[in-house]
Design a protein around this motif. Structure first.
Motif, mmCIF file in Angstrom:
data_model
loop_
_atom_site.group_PDB
_atom_site.id
_atom_site.type_symbol
_atom_site.label_atom_id
_atom_site.label_comp_id
_atom_site.label_asym_id
_atom_site.label_seq_id
_atom_site.Cartn_x
_atom_site.Cartn_y
_atom_site.Cartn_z
ATOM 1 N N ASP A 37 0.820 -1.216 0.000
ATOM 2 C CA ASP A 37 0.000 0.000 0.000
ATOM 3 C C ASP A 37 0.856 1.269 0.000
ATOM 4 O OD1 ASP A 37 1.009 -0.283 2.538
ATOM 5 O OD2 ASP A 37 -0.862 0.204 3.570
ATOM 6 N N ASP A 38 2.115 1.143 -0.409
ATOM 7 C CA ASP A 38 3.051 2.267 -0.420
ATOM 8 C C ASP A 38 3.268 2.816 -1.822
ATOM 9 O OD1 ASP A 38 3.551 2.127 2.298
ATOM 10 O OD2 ASP A 38 5.342 0.874 2.067
ATOM 11 N N ILE A 39 3.724 4.072 -1.854
ATOM 12 C CA ILE A 39 4.275 4.653 -3.078
ATOM 13 C C ILE A 39 5.748 4.966 -2.830
ATOM 14 C CG2 ILE A 39 2.108 5.605 -3.927
ATOM 15 C CD1 ILE A 39 2.927 8.330 -2.764
ATOM 16 N N THR A 80 4.798 1.989 -7.393
ATOM 17 C CA THR A 80 3.630 1.841 -6.521
ATOM 18 C C THR A 80 3.498 0.400 -6.059
ATOM 19 O OG1 THR A 80 2.153 1.412 -8.397
ATOM 20 C CG2 THR A 80 2.385 3.708 -7.684
ATOM 21 N N LYS A 83 -1.342 -2.762 -4.146
ATOM 22 C CA LYS A 83 -2.698 -2.384 -3.746
ATOM 23 C C LYS A 83 -2.952 -0.882 -3.804
ATOM 24 C CE LYS A 83 -3.783 -6.408 -0.881
ATOM 25 N NZ LYS A 83 -4.288 -6.879 0.440
ATOM 26 N N VAL A 84 -2.027 -0.128 -4.366
ATOM 27 C CA VAL A 84 -2.192 1.322 -4.469
ATOM 28 C C VAL A 84 -3.182 1.653 -5.584
ATOM 29 C CG1 VAL A 84 -1.035 3.486 -5.084
ATOM 30 C CG2 VAL A 84 0.070 1.872 -3.527
ATOM 31 N N THR A 85 -4.161 2.512 -5.267
ATOM 32 C CA THR A 85 -5.180 2.905 -6.249
ATOM 33 C C THR A 85 -5.247 4.413 -6.475
ATOM 34 O OG1 THR A 85 -6.881 2.992 -4.516
ATOM 35 C CG2 THR A 85 -6.609 0.903 -5.693
ATOM 36 N N LYS A 86 -4.732 5.206 -5.537
ATOM 37 C CA LYS A 86 -4.883 6.665 -5.611
ATOM 38 C C LYS A 86 -3.841 7.328 -6.508
ATOM 39 C CE LYS A 86 -5.489 8.953 -1.811
ATOM 40 N NZ LYS A 86 -5.321 9.408 -0.402
ATOM 41 N N SER A 112 2.960 5.527 2.802
ATOM 42 C CA SER A 112 1.643 4.935 2.597
ATOM 43 C C SER A 112 0.799 5.872 1.738
ATOM 44 C CB SER A 112 0.960 4.709 3.942
ATOM 45 O OG SER A 112 -0.406 4.402 3.759
ATOM 46 N N GLU A 113 0.028 5.322 0.814
ATOM 47 C CA GLU A 113 -0.789 6.178 -0.045
ATOM 48 C C GLU A 113 -1.803 6.983 0.762
ATOM 49 O OE1 GLU A 113 -3.433 4.504 -2.903
ATOM 50 O OE2 GLU A 113 -4.065 2.852 -1.618
ATOM 51 N N SER A 114 -2.170 6.514 1.952
ATOM 52 C CA SER A 114 -3.148 7.226 2.777
ATOM 53 C C SER A 114 -2.571 8.492 3.397
ATOM 54 C CB SER A 114 -3.664 6.311 3.892
ATOM 55 O OG SER A 114 -2.631 5.996 4.808
#
Length: 334
Positions: A37-39, A80, A83-86, A112-114
């Protein structure tokens, strides 16, 4: 990932409880590992914050050494997680990787993308790297008041705000947000005479000059009893004035501090039992709201930025620790 270099240049420390002079520039530091979930970002600029100095001194959030310092960054996505979507490769982003310190005084940053947001076209990497910690902290302080807890614009209309420490990074962000985003009716700040014009330009309506001494400040604060809907303490040096009942005597008025003392906050503070410490969260969605507002309003032009090279990381932290630098300090990444 195969086209990326094996090593990067980074500003690191090798243990806790070290001085700014112990920061080392390492030209062969491993690239960070990318989780699902990282970039991974090719960093352009890193923000320098008082938090970075505390991490260096006390080892907060550090799992192992040597480690890279810093939490704020702005750059270009180069990889990415699955699981990265943003975000996608090539996006211009900024963020704050504070879940545990993963380092931003470096050529490559994993986040984290969040905890990241897209940079608006009108916001440069320099400005974007200056924003995450300071603006998120100030923004979340205002969310502690019932009227503004939703984070909506104009939600402090008619309210009065006291900001202790208006010329630092968080204080500067707080004044801009209070006046231009939350639309508070009146903003009073405690600052020095030499910074009075600066904080007034940001939006402060009244400046209390702490350099005039205790008697002056006590008199001025006494005259403001029962005035404020929210008091934000970004300095932590005013405990001797806590007995002055500055807050309105209602069920909503709040005192919020970001300065965490070992004994914490207890009892009445400025006349309110609703006294809180804030541990700011690194929220990419909130950061996106702030960046959009800064872009549309043009208020990013009011942020003074001091740019140093990565090789000057030690000097940058000394500037931050001096509490004499007005605006934001950032490092240009080679």
């Amino acid at each position: 990932m195969s086209s990326l270099p094996t090593f990067q240049t980074a500003a690191i420390i090798k243990s806790a409880n070290v001085s700014a002079d112990d920061i080392v520039i390492d030209h062969k530091f491993d690239l960070p590992q990318l989780n699902e979930d990282d970039i991974l970002v090719r960093n352009q600029y890193a923000g320098v914050n008082p938090l970075d100095c505390k991490v260096r001194q006390y080892g907060f959030y550090i799992n192992s050494y040597p480690t890279i310092l810093g939490v704020d960054f702005s750059g270009i996505v180069v990889a990415t997680g699955s699981k990265v979507t943003k975000f996608k490769i090539g996006d211009s982003v900024c963020g704050c990787n504070m879940t545990h310190i993963r380092g931003t005084y470096s050529q490559y940053v994993v986040c984290s993308e969040s905890q990241a947001a897209l940079n608006p076209e009108s916001i440069s990497h320099q400005v974007a790297a200056s924003c995450p910690v300071t603006f998120l902290t100030a923004f979340q302080c205002f969310l502690r008041h019932p009227s503004s807890k939703s984070g909506q614009k104009d939600s402090l209309r008619g309210k009065q705000v006291l900001i202790i420490g208006g010329s630092g990074g968080v204080g500067m962000s707080g004044i801009l947000l209070a006046k231009n985003y939350f639309n508070a009716e009146k903003i009073v700040t405690i600052s020095s005479a030499k910074n009075a014009d600066f904080v007034r330009k940001l939006g402060a309506d009244q400046v209390l000059d702490y350099t005039k001494g205790k008697e002056y400040l006590t008199h001025e604060l006494e005259s403001l009893k029962g005035t404020f809907d929210i008091v934000l303490d970004f300095v932590g040096s005013y405990q001797e004035y806590y007995s002055i009942e500055l807050l309105k005597q209602d069920e909503e008025s709040q005192f919020v501090t970001i300065v965490h003392t070992p004994q914490g906050i207890s009892g009445k503070v400025f006349g309110s039992e609703r006294a809180k410490n804030l541990y700011a969260e690194r929220d990419g969605d909130q950061l996106a709201v702030i960046l959009k507002w800064l872009s549309e309003s043009g208020l990013w032009k009011d942020i003074p930025i001091h740019i140093l090279s990565l090789d000057q990381a030690s000097q940058a932290q000394k500037m931050s620790e001096s509490n004499r630098t007005v605006g934001k300090i950032i490092l240009q990444i080679p």
